[in-house]
Design an enzyme around this catalytic site. Structure first.
Site, PDB file in Angstrom:
ATOM      1  N   ASP A  81     -23.233 -34.387  43.445  1.00  8.49           N
ATOM      2  CA  ASP A  81     -22.794 -33.042  43.843  1.00  8.49           C
ATOM      3  C   ASP A  81     -21.295 -32.911  43.564  1.00  8.49           C
ATOM      4  O   ASP A  81     -20.615 -33.894  43.237  1.00  8.49           O
ATOM      5  CB  ASP A  81     -23.101 -32.846  45.322  1.00  8.49           C
ATOM      6  CG  ASP A  81     -23.094 -31.386  45.735  1.00  8.49           C
ATOM      7  OD1 ASP A  81     -23.014 -30.507  44.854  1.00  8.49           O
ATOM      8  OD2 ASP A  81     -23.183 -31.117  46.953  1.00  8.49           O
ATOM      9  N   GLU A  84     -18.255 -30.441  39.273  1.00  8.18           N
ATOM     10  CA  GLU A  84     -17.783 -29.501  38.245  1.00  8.18           C
ATOM     11  C   GLU A  84     -16.474 -29.930  37.540  1.00  8.18           C
ATOM     12  O   GLU A  84     -16.330 -29.587  36.364  1.00  8.18           O
ATOM     13  CB  GLU A  84     -17.598 -28.099  38.862  1.00  8.18           C
ATOM     14  CG  GLU A  84     -18.876 -27.378  39.158  1.00  8.18           C
ATOM     15  CD  GLU A  84     -19.618 -27.937  40.384  1.00  8.18           C
ATOM     16  OE1 GLU A  84     -20.835 -27.776  40.454  1.00  8.18           O
ATOM     17  OE2 GLU A  84     -18.965 -28.540  41.249  1.00  8.18           O
ATOM     18  N   ASP A 157     -25.351 -23.250  45.525  1.00  2.67           N
ATOM     19  CA  ASP A 157     -25.351 -22.728  46.899  1.00  2.67           C
ATOM     20  C   ASP A 157     -25.762 -21.257  46.934  1.00  2.67           C
ATOM     21  O   ASP A 157     -24.931 -20.348  46.825  1.00  2.67           O
ATOM     22  CB  ASP A 157     -23.956 -22.893  47.515  1.00  2.67           C
ATOM     23  CG  ASP A 157     -23.560 -24.349  47.645  1.00  2.67           C
ATOM     24  OD1 ASP A 157     -24.449 -25.202  47.523  1.00  2.67           O
ATOM     25  OD2 ASP A 157     -22.368 -24.619  47.858  1.00  2.67           O
TER      26      ASP A 157
END
Length: 493
Positions: A81, A84, A157
């Site tokens: 997670d 990015e 999300d």
């Protein structure tokens, strides 16, 4: 267990991973290319592994060894997670564009590849951990071209809103046709609290998407299915059971994706490029080429409309087996448990009925049911089934089975159902049997049915025929034949 492992390392001289990576100079550099880049994320001030450095990728992979990742086993898999990468203190909540990576690249040049290199290194580490004998599972939020080789992807999300449920379909279809097949959205929405109807409808939609999970923010209310009203719990339970029943189809589609590149979740136009109306449809999708799904994505919906694509095709309502020609629109009454589902004529789909509870491992050797949907002429249908041990790389050594089931009109007085091997390199001898066959669109009146197995001796079969709905059902609790064994069923008319 799937454990989150993020790319940032807490800046802490007492933290062994930080100490090692700092000593080996494995972190991204600041714009001056001298000192390490520092950003703020979950642990506070953190440094970020420079995955563009081959030495850093090697180090990262080695951290998943069982003697290094304390408390883990080969049953622990990884979710990458915040890759990015996320930097709470950075511009646009990510790394400064002039941060410097291995090879002198500025972050602006390689930003979209950062997550790819992280999850690829994780994947390699999990393979290495098991001596390259077990297949890993890796989930990633950030991805790039090639990510499909080593990771599943979810859409990030989302929010517990009907609009986000509706939006998930075109997002996942876009990812699928872009080459990322194992995709899904957080069931129920990550932020906020879904009402019971929204949660149930989201489970129904998610059950027919490649990656299926419930997930929510830590500040939301608990939403385990058993915490709701009994009827809501039952609807969610049925959706999950349906997912498990169709796992043989999903597994086959993922194998065929590895051969052809065709995604398991497909927009209508991918199978029906000549149908202009299908090109505009993003509320429904195909699971493989032959299963049409139109989830309910609006509150209080008692009537649902869907489009049946193609020219001179026939589609069968999965629940009622009623045949409907295409192209055209269909309206269905919708109850709380309704999942609009249609099987394409000319197809054969194998499912595992009677799933009650437990995990997929509990049903590995459970019988399969064949659903045969005759084409418009009523003279042909075919489908495939793939199996292996679901865990190892032994399929590379021939430990797999890939077979084809065919329904065919031989002449006016005989229809046959055959099971034949597709790939003779597959040597798996599976104990799984077929114990039920349903033929939809059987526009003939069968007088007798016989099955021919290895000894070529015909054995009679009992069957039921619904003349009004052209539905033939053969039930054989003791089994009709093995998935990895040739057989032929003769239907005499």
């Amino acid at each position: 267990l799937v454990n989150i492992v993020d790319p940032h390392i807490k800046k802490d001289k007492k933290y062994n991973h930080y100490v090692e990576a700092n000593r080996e100079k494995l972190f991204v550099k600041d714009s001056d290319d001298r000192i390490d880049y520092v950003g703020n994320c979950w642990p506070g001030d953190s440094k970020y592994i420079d995955f563009f450095n081959p030495k850093a990728r090697e180090w990262w992979s080695n951290q998943f060894a069982l003697d290094k990742y304390e408390g883990t086993t080969n049953d622990v898999h990884i979710w990458n997670d915040m890759n990015e990468p996320s930097v709470f203190s950075g511009p646009e909540v990510t790394m400064h564009k002039d941060a410097v990576h291995h090879g002198g690249f500025e972050h602006r040049e390689v930003h979209n590849m950062y997550g790819f290199y992280q999850h690829s290194s994780t994947y390699e580490g999990l393979k290495r951990r098991a001596d390259h004998k077990l297949r890993p599972f890796v989930l990633t939020r950030s991805f790039f071209s090639g990510s499909q080789r080593s990771a599943a992807v979810w859409t990030g999300d989302n929010t517990a809103e009907w609009a986000h449920l509706k939006m998930s379909a075109p997002m996942l279809l876009s990812l699928s046709i872009a080459g990322i097949p194992h995709v899904g959205a957080d069931v129920g929405g990550f932020f906020r609290n879904p009402d019971e109807e929204l949660l149930a409808r989201w489970y129904q939609a998610g059950a027919f998407q490649p990656f299926f999970r419930g997930h929510a923010h830590m500040e939301t209310k608990r939403r385990e299915p058993y915490l709701f009203a009994a009827n809501t719990t039952e609807v969610i339970r049925d959706a999950i059971r349906t997912r498990y029943e169709f796992l043989p189809l999903w597994y086959t589609l993922f194998y065929e994706h590895s051969l052809t590149g065709m995604p398991p979740m497909r927009p209508l136009w991918m199978e029906f490029p000549e149908d202009e109306q299908a090109a505009d449809e993003d509320r429904e999708w195909l699971v493989g080429p032959n299963l049409l799904v139109r989830p309910i994505t609006e509150p209080g919906q008692s009537l649902v409309s869907l489009y049946l694509p193609g020219r001179r095709e026939v589609w069968y309502d999965w629940t009622t087996s009623k045949a409907r020609p295409s192209p055209g629109a269909v309206q269905l009454n919708a109850t709380a448990s309704t999942i609009p589902l249609f099987q394409r004529g000319g197809s054969v789909i194998a499912i595992r009925e009677g799933v009650k509870g437990g995990s997929s491992r509990d049903y590995r050797e459970a019988p399969l049911a064949l659903y045969i949907a005759a084409n418009m002429k009523g003279d042909f249908a075919n489908g495939t089934i793939y199996m292996d041990d679901e865990e190892t790389y032994e399929y590379e050594n021939g430990n797999f089975a890939y077979w084809a089931i065919t329904f065919k009109k031989e002449h006016d007085y005989l229809h046959t159902i055959t099971n034949k091997i597709i790939d003779v390199k597959g040597k798996l001898d599976s104990p799984v049997i077929f114990n039920k066959i349903v033929v939809r669109g059987a526009k003939f009146y069968p007088r007798t049915a016989h099955i021919f197995l290895d000894d070529f001796t015909p054995d009679p079969l009992e069957f039921e025929y619904d003349r009004e709905n052209f539905l033939l059902t053969i039930n054989a609790p003791e089994g009709l034949g093995f998935i990895t064994g040739e057989f032929r069923i003769d239907l005499h008319t």
